[in-house]
Design a protein around this motif. Structure first.
Motif, PDB file in Angstrom:
ATOM      1  N   ALA A  87      -6.830   0.521  -0.140  1.00  0.00           N
ATOM      2  CA  ALA A  87      -6.206  -0.915   0.119  1.00  0.00           C
ATOM      3  C   ALA A  87      -5.965  -1.671  -0.798  1.00  0.00           C
ATOM      4  CB  ALA A  87      -7.716  -1.130   0.694  1.00  0.00           C
ATOM      5  N   VAL A 136     -13.236   3.079  -0.170  1.00  0.00           N
ATOM      6  CA  VAL A 136     -11.695   3.103  -0.252  1.00  0.00           C
ATOM      7  C   VAL A 136     -11.025   2.629  -1.341  1.00  0.00           C
ATOM      8  CG1 VAL A 136      -9.476   2.769   0.834  1.00  0.00           C
ATOM      9  CG2 VAL A 136     -11.080   3.764   2.036  1.00  0.00           C
ATOM     10  N   PRO A 150      -5.940   7.663   0.836  1.00  0.00           N
ATOM     11  CA  PRO A 150      -6.435   6.479   1.121  1.00  0.00           C
ATOM     12  C   PRO A 150      -6.432   5.269   0.253  1.00  0.00           C
ATOM     13  CG  PRO A 150      -7.865   8.311   0.252  1.00  0.00           C
ATOM     14  CD  PRO A 150      -6.727   8.481   0.375  1.00  0.00           C
ATOM     15  N   ASP A 196      -7.960  -6.296   8.066  1.00  0.00           N
ATOM     16  CA  ASP A 196      -9.293  -6.206   7.838  1.00  0.00           C
ATOM     17  C   ASP A 196      -9.669  -5.888   6.576  1.00  0.00           C
ATOM     18  OD1 ASP A 196      -9.029  -5.620  10.676  1.00  0.00           O
ATOM     19  OD2 ASP A 196      -8.441  -3.836  11.149  1.00  0.00           O
ATOM     20  N   ALA A 197     -11.011  -6.160   6.492  1.00  0.00           N
ATOM     21  CA  ALA A 197     -11.339  -5.322   5.300  1.00  0.00           C
ATOM     22  C   ALA A 197     -11.443  -4.406   5.166  1.00  0.00           C
ATOM     23  CB  ALA A 197     -12.998  -6.055   5.248  1.00  0.00           C
ATOM     24  N   PRO A 198     -11.608  -4.158   4.019  1.00  0.00           N
ATOM     25  CA  PRO A 198     -11.326  -2.513   3.770  1.00  0.00           C
ATOM     26  C   PRO A 198     -12.170  -1.949   3.501  1.00  0.00           C
ATOM     27  CG  PRO A 198     -11.077  -4.055   1.340  1.00  0.00           C
ATOM     28  CD  PRO A 198     -11.521  -4.668   2.297  1.00  0.00           C
ATOM     29  N   GLU A 199     -11.819  -0.696   4.302  1.00  0.00           N
ATOM     30  CA  GLU A 199     -13.134   0.471   4.323  1.00  0.00           C
ATOM     31  C   GLU A 199     -14.021   0.619   3.462  1.00  0.00           C
ATOM     32  OE1 GLU A 199     -12.116   4.030   6.494  1.00  0.00           O
ATOM     33  OE2 GLU A 199     -10.479   3.211   7.979  1.00  0.00           O
ATOM     34  N   PRO A 200     -14.981   0.896   3.515  1.00  0.00           N
ATOM     35  CA  PRO A 200     -16.070   1.511   2.667  1.00  0.00           C
ATOM     36  C   PRO A 200     -15.665   2.400   1.898  1.00  0.00           C
ATOM     37  CG  PRO A 200     -17.529   0.542   4.420  1.00  0.00           C
ATOM     38  CD  PRO A 200     -16.060   1.088   4.701  1.00  0.00           C
ATOM     39  N   ARG A 252      -5.429  -5.483  -1.367  1.00  0.00           N
ATOM     40  CA  ARG A 252      -5.904  -7.305  -0.680  1.00  0.00           C
ATOM     41  C   ARG A 252      -6.393  -7.984  -1.717  1.00  0.00           C
ATOM     42  NH1 ARG A 252      -5.699  -4.242   2.944  1.00  0.00           N
ATOM     43  NH2 ARG A 252      -6.654  -4.142   5.178  1.00  0.00           N
ATOM     44  N   GLU A 260       0.630  -1.454  -0.231  1.00  0.00           N
ATOM     45  CA  GLU A 260      -0.495  -0.112   0.094  1.00  0.00           C
ATOM     46  C   GLU A 260       1.030   1.132   0.395  1.00  0.00           C
ATOM     47  OE1 GLU A 260      -3.198  -2.019   2.466  1.00  0.00           O
ATOM     48  OE2 GLU A 260      -2.209  -0.410   3.721  1.00  0.00           O
TER      49      GLU A 260
END
Length: 245
Positions: A201, A154, A199, A148-152, A203, A52
């Protein structure tokens, strides 16, 4: 459309159909974008944090006034780099090597633990000696904890679940994906992303999600196959909310 962006630790990527043909790109002066990750023996960063941070480093350079302003000191070099094959090489440094690299013109971007310094493009055969002697190999990293799951909302750079790549190569791939997303965005969305500190992520997609992503029309990175993986392998999809229809 795809065009062969390549580097020892990078990948080709989707570009507009109006871009020059590969043979035209090959005929132009070749530049490379150096990225250096700080890799201290006792405190290596987590793999995803490094991926990232590498992507944000590329975006930070692309948005820097030294690049975006017509008379910016890095603008001409970045333009020449983008007119040829888009090469990125990730090297590692620790201790005195990292301190010496930090004395060269560039930008250091930090993550939760990771530190990545990006430098303006240099001629393919004209690396500064402080960077040329740094190692490309040995950038394998482990996760330092659960993800963690990516923030909504992002942007997410989705990795191909069927490929295995070193951290250094994958850092170059995520840098390419971020750059493709940047190229596709309008000015307002670029400013908004930059204002937030880029910002994003990284994954690994599920196989089912990956199958949908590669046909979605979102920016897709493909590899020339010079190192680690087969030519034409799809490696990363850049999923920015502003790029969805």
């Amino acid at each position: 459309m795809t065009s062969p962006f390549d580097a020892p630790a990078s990948a080709p990527a989707s570009v507009p159909a109006s871009d020059p043909a590969p043979e035209d790109r090959d005929a132009r002066p070749q530049y490379v974008l150096p990225l250096v990750v700080r890799l201290e023996r006792a405190t290596p960063p987590g793999r995803t944090d490094a991926l990232e941070t590498s992507a944000r480093a590329v975006l930070t350079l692309l948005a820097d006034p030294r690049v975006t302003e017509a008379e910016g000191e890095w603008a001409e070099r970045v333009a020449a780099w983008e007119d040829a094959r888009i090469r990125k090489v990730v090297r590692r440094a620790r201790g005195g090597e990292w301190r010496r690299a930090g004395e060269l013109p560039g930008i250091t971007v930090t993550g939760r633990e990771a530190e990545v310094r990006v430098f303006p493009p240099v001629p393919l055969d004209g690396w500064p000696k402080e960077l040329a002697k740094l190692q490309v190999s040995g950038t394998d990293l482990e996760e330092n904890g659960p993800l963690d799951a990516p923030e909504p909302g992002v942007p997410v750079l989705w990795l191909n679940p069927d490929l295995e790549m070193s951290a250094g190569k994958t850092m170059a791939q995520t840098g390419h994906a971020a750059q493709l997303a940047w190229w596709r965005l309008g000015e307002a969305h670029r400013k908004e992303w930059a204002a937030g500190g880029f910002p994003l992520a990284v994954r690994t997609a599920t196989p089912e999600t990956w199958a949908d992503l590669v046909t979605s029309g979102l920016p897709l990175v493909q590899d020339a196959g010079f190192t680690e993986i087969a030519p034409g392998s799809c490696t990363v999809v850049a999923d920015h909310p502003a790029l969805r229809g």
